[in-house]
Write an enzyme that holds these catalytic residues in place. Sequence first.
Site, mmCIF file in Angstrom:
data_model
loop_
_atom_site.group_PDB
_atom_site.id
_atom_site.type_symbol
_atom_site.label_atom_id
_atom_site.label_comp_id
_atom_site.label_asym_id
_atom_site.label_seq_id
_atom_site.Cartn_x
_atom_site.Cartn_y
_atom_site.Cartn_z
ATOM 1 N N LEU A 71 -6.558 6.793 2.837
ATOM 2 C CA LEU A 71 -6.809 7.752 1.751
ATOM 3 C C LEU A 71 -5.663 7.817 0.749
ATOM 4 O O LEU A 71 -5.684 8.639 -0.166
ATOM 5 C CB LEU A 71 -7.039 9.153 2.340
ATOM 6 C CG LEU A 71 -8.282 9.289 3.225
ATOM 7 C CD1 LEU A 71 -8.325 10.670 3.852
ATOM 8 C CD2 LEU A 71 -9.549 9.057 2.404
ATOM 9 N N ARG A 72 -4.669 6.947 0.932
ATOM 10 C CA ARG A 72 -3.516 7.009 0.041
ATOM 11 C C ARG A 72 -3.916 6.737 -1.411
ATOM 12 O O ARG A 72 -3.389 7.335 -2.344
ATOM 13 C CB ARG A 72 -2.442 6.024 0.511
ATOM 14 C CG ARG A 72 -1.075 6.289 -0.079
ATOM 15 C CD ARG A 72 0.001 5.429 0.560
ATOM 16 N NE ARG A 72 0.433 5.972 1.837
ATOM 17 C CZ ARG A 72 0.365 5.310 2.980
ATOM 18 N NH1 ARG A 72 -0.120 4.092 3.017
ATOM 19 N NH2 ARG A 72 0.791 5.862 4.100
ATOM 20 N N GLY A 73 -4.857 5.819 -1.611
ATOM 21 C CA GLY A 73 -5.316 5.503 -2.969
ATOM 22 C C GLY A 73 -5.925 6.710 -3.663
ATOM 23 O O GLY A 73 -5.650 6.969 -4.849
ATOM 24 N N ASP B 293 0.816 -1.214 0.000
ATOM 25 C CA ASP B 293 0.000 0.000 0.000
ATOM 26 C C ASP B 293 0.853 1.269 0.000
ATOM 27 O O ASP B 293 0.414 2.320 -0.427
ATOM 28 C CB ASP B 293 -0.929 -0.008 1.222
ATOM 29 C CG ASP B 293 -1.767 1.250 1.317
ATOM 30 O OD1 ASP B 293 -2.577 1.478 0.402
ATOM 31 O OD2 ASP B 293 -1.601 2.005 2.285
#
Length: 362
Positions: A284-286, A203
């Site tokens: 919220l990285r995506g 991720d």
Amino acid sequence: MTPVRKRRVFPFTQVVGQEEMKLALLLNVIDPRIGGVMIMGDRGTGKSTTIRALADLLPEIDVVAGDPYNSSPVDPDLQSAEVRARAEQGESLPVEPRQVPMVDLPLGATEDRLCGTIDIEKALSEGVRAFEPGLLAKANRGLLYVDEVNLLDDHLVDVLLDSAASGWNTVEREGVSVRHPARFVLIGSGNPEEGELRPQLLDRFGMSVEVRTVRDPELRVQVVDQRTAFDSDPDGFNNSVQTTQDALQERVVAAQQLLNQVQLDDDLRLRISAVCGELDVDGLRGDIVTNRAARALAAFEGRTEVDENDVARVVACCLRHRLRKDPLEQIDTGERVVKVFCKVFERPDSADRSAFELALAA
């Protein structure tokens, strides 16, 4: 006059059959905040060759002469504490051009070698505690490449990812406290047959691409012929394609300068987040990476407005490696991402996936 290169490497523009990998790497150079690339695929598909070629393609950077951290002469965020202190005192900093650093992290590296350690020689000869910079210092403002990242010790991967995310490396050793900039594009590669990365670590990579062995016979012959020609006369081969290399370099530099002007409207941002929510992506990285990659793609193609097609082309690479909750699961091929994208963006879910391929525009 053609600049003299220190490294003899295969030219980036002549790597064929791996367009997704090439464009993902270029987008990370245009906006390093995307967070790097994880390249998984078969052996002998040109992963290492392409990454070394990328470093050679990039223009030289200005650094403070003699500084081990490749400090920028003008940007305080890219300066070591010593250089910043000199600049604040009004000292005129000597500047020298330097090729973009390309650092290979070997599998057997120790944490001291990666982060830096105490200079024992200086301690014994001069009686002072001095810091000896590690590979993270050398990689500042460049590329840090980890081949077989899935076989690297987890604690080293944690250190790498933390530095890549924060842009800084902090070392506390034997009474010496050092904090220096470590802004680099992190590139990992590996073969899934030899072991998977933990989902939490996957991720942390901005984008994930999958490379496959070229099956088309004509393309395979082209690859073999090009490699043979390069091995026989590296300088002659590089000179013959220098114009193409220069054109791509200029395009990357123009995209870096245009990036801050690229706009992403509210409706697209909402839909990107809707896709991430529908896929049950943790954190919220995506969302952030998809936004940044779409903007970098628009900048690379000379546009100041992101459209739906830009999002479609980057979304699978930005999200598919974030869907794996169980370490025993395989990384998604992107099919789930595409299906949810079509649902949220109200597109027909056809068998044709060409609109979702990350490839250089013709």
